[in-house]
Scaffold this motif. Sequence first.
Motif, PDB file in Angstrom:
ATOM      1  N   ARG A 318       0.830  -1.209   0.000  1.00 23.32           N
ATOM      2  CA  ARG A 318       0.000   0.000   0.000  1.00 23.32           C
ATOM      3  C   ARG A 318       0.864   1.259   0.000  1.00 23.32           C
ATOM      4  NH1 ARG A 318      -2.814  -3.851   2.955  1.00 23.32           N
ATOM      5  NH2 ARG A 318      -5.009  -4.130   2.369  1.00 23.32           N
ATOM      6  N   TRP A 364      -4.643   9.811  -1.690  1.00 24.99           N
ATOM      7  CA  TRP A 364      -3.666   8.759  -1.444  1.00 24.99           C
ATOM      8  C   TRP A 364      -4.308   7.445  -1.022  1.00 24.99           C
ATOM      9  CZ3 TRP A 364       1.372  10.787   1.324  1.00 24.99           C
ATOM     10  CH2 TRP A 364       2.016  11.707   0.478  1.00 24.99           C
ATOM     11  N   ASP A 365      -5.254   7.505  -0.086  1.00 26.55           N
ATOM     12  CA  ASP A 365      -5.815   6.260   0.450  1.00 26.55           C
ATOM     13  C   ASP A 365      -6.510   5.457  -0.635  1.00 26.55           C
ATOM     14  OD1 ASP A 365      -4.865   6.783   2.962  1.00 26.55           O
ATOM     15  OD2 ASP A 365      -6.753   7.568   3.747  1.00 26.55           O
ATOM     16  N   ARG A 368      -3.906   3.847  -2.929  1.00 27.57           N
ATOM     17  CA  ARG A 368      -3.230   2.730  -2.259  1.00 27.57           C
ATOM     18  C   ARG A 368      -4.086   1.477  -2.279  1.00 27.57           C
ATOM     19  NH1 ARG A 368      -1.640   6.572   2.808  1.00 27.57           N
ATOM     20  NH2 ARG A 368       0.536   7.071   2.252  1.00 27.57           N
ATOM     21  N   GLU A 369      -5.364   1.623  -1.944  1.00 31.45           N
ATOM     22  CA  GLU A 369      -6.242   0.456  -1.888  1.00 31.45           C
ATOM     23  C   GLU A 369      -6.497  -0.110  -3.284  1.00 31.45           C
ATOM     24  OE1 GLU A 369      -7.034  -1.126   0.833  1.00 31.45           O
ATOM     25  OE2 GLU A 369      -5.858   0.402   1.897  1.00 31.45           O
TER      26      GLU A 369
END
Length: 401
Positions: A318, A364-365, A368-369
């Motif tokens: 991640r 970003w999150d 990443r996922e």
Amino acid sequence: MKILHILDHSLPIHSGYTFRTRAILKSQISMGWQVMGVTGPRYNAPQPDPVEEEGLVFRRTPAVRPARTPVGEWREVAALVRRIGEVAAEWKPDILHAHSPALIGLAGLRAARRLRLPFLYEIRAFWEDAAVGNGTGREGSPVYRLIRRLETHIVRRADAVAVICEGLRSDLVARGIAADKVMVSPNGVDLELFGAPPPPDEALAAELGLGGAEVIGFIGSFYDYEGLDDLVAAMPLLLERRPQAALLLVGGGPMEEALRAQAAASPAAARIRFAGRVPHQQVDRYYSLIDILAYPRKSMRLTDLVTPLKPLEAMAQRRLVAASNVGGHRELIEDGVTGTLFAPDDPAALAAALAGLLDDRGGWDERRETARAFVERERNWGVNVARYRPVYEGLIAGSAR
């Protein structure tokens, strides 16, 4: 099913080559197959033999008497052919699966014909292009052309061929190899090794002077084709937009001295850190400090044809990924979705891409996922290794007929 893997080198040596081997063999064991490896005479110590590493069994080929090229290489091939025959007589495999470089493939082919066993040859990179990339060879030279012809010879005579990416497959098809003879077994990630990313190691950050920094990082070998000189050159431009940015380079290799000299002369020298080589079990501490993993590979045959492993490992952890827009990266990264692509060989484009990512923390999150889900779905070793099953079964059935 019993598969004898023929290898250039193996564990306990740590390299991208041995990590892929480990992943393939462990996944095949989990599928209920029996596996063993036999290594050539060049790198691994000949004793002990057999040796067990991380639950995997490897047999060794004794070293040969040194000689000038090509006599030395032919001695190595002959020694490995003999050793394969000895191991096969004892262990009785159903199939021989040789992994590049070409000399290993040649030994596997010769042994398979003597033993009347089906033979699969796997290419992880064209080694003549790898030599150009690491500065030990020249494209179009007599040695380059000889290695290319030898590999084509092996591919034509193998019962089946595996490659790690579409770029290599397309190149073989362009040489006249039947498309249905070549399967793609892409690089993958052992997801059990990558759970939730660890929190930043604040003690290490303080030790490196990176407290509070927006850290761009690279962890790996310092070869010219990796483009790390472009990454160092991009830092002054990045600092104009993101004054808290810093660069962390972990590893070593042929370009280390030149990169250190370049960094020392840079206006961004105070924001560049070299950590050197670190023990494998300590690498996660350094990953924990990095906001964006950068892979600025230069544009050349090697990087256009071959997919690297490091970006996949970063996505599995991640981590945000920014990479040059070369063919090997395009097979792994969807720009703006699982990572960011930028023009190769262009420090200004690299700096702009990194600054854009640092400006967009709100996204970003999700990225990443999305990247992690891509790895789970399409680059999981369990999924990848299952691709060998129909090929193996077809070869064994054909051999029986």
